[in-house]
Design an enzyme around this catalytic site. Sequence first.
Site, PDB file in Angstrom:
ATOM      1  N   CYS A  50       8.923   4.068  -6.089  1.00  0.00           N
ATOM      2  CA  CYS A  50       7.904   3.052  -5.789  1.00  0.00           C
ATOM      3  C   CYS A  50       7.145   3.301  -4.491  1.00  0.00           C
ATOM      4  CB  CYS A  50       8.533   1.660  -5.787  1.00  0.00           C
ATOM      5  SG  CYS A  50       9.117   1.164  -7.417  1.00  0.00           S
ATOM      6  N   HIS A  94      -6.170  -6.217 -11.821  1.00  0.00           N
ATOM      7  CA  HIS A  94      -6.857  -4.937 -11.748  1.00  0.00           C
ATOM      8  C   HIS A  94      -7.283  -4.619 -10.312  1.00  0.00           C
ATOM      9  CE1 HIS A  94      -6.810  -5.345 -16.080  1.00  0.00           C
ATOM     10  NE2 HIS A  94      -7.012  -4.030 -16.120  1.00  0.00           N
ATOM     11  N   GLU A 139       7.998  -8.229 -12.433  1.00  0.00           N
ATOM     12  CA  GLU A 139       7.376  -6.932 -12.179  1.00  0.00           C
ATOM     13  C   GLU A 139       7.515  -6.046 -13.416  1.00  0.00           C
ATOM     14  OE1 GLU A 139       7.325  -5.055  -8.063  1.00  0.00           O
ATOM     15  OE2 GLU A 139       8.762  -3.808  -9.146  1.00  0.00           O
TER      16      GLU A 139
END
Length: 155
Positions: A50, A94, A139
């Site tokens: 990550c 986005h 998530e």
Amino acid sequence: MYGFTIVENLQKMNDDINYHELKYHQKRVMVSKEFTFDAAHHLHCYEGKCKNLHGHTYKVIFGISGHVNDIGIVMDFGNIKQIWKEQIEVHLDHRYLNETLPNMNTTAENMVVWIYEKMEEALQNDPNDCRVEFIKLYETPTSYAEARREWVSNE
């Protein structure tokens, strides 16, 4: 076989039910609504995959409580959607989260508190005394962070 019934006489206001009967109780009730958004981020000071730029399809679940109004509604689901669309989603969907959120590591744990604060701010002065009870931020389909009123308010 299962049968079905066609309603022939719809209940009519003031004939079959009166305005004062629409509010059944005076209890606090929680309503819940969920949304999804797609976003990219990366984590700082983290040794693992990550740390690299990557994306998720997040899911947010809002739990909002309040007292019902005169017709038995705590908060219209459309109003929750409007707050989400106009005040929260615009910063998330986005987007590159490291750029659009306040300076923070864009972990689910940090983001869920930011979302909680944004919704709580939007509910200020609500006539039905609406408040955020919890926010869950998924998530992935199996991993989420949660902020609850009793945790956020008592810190």
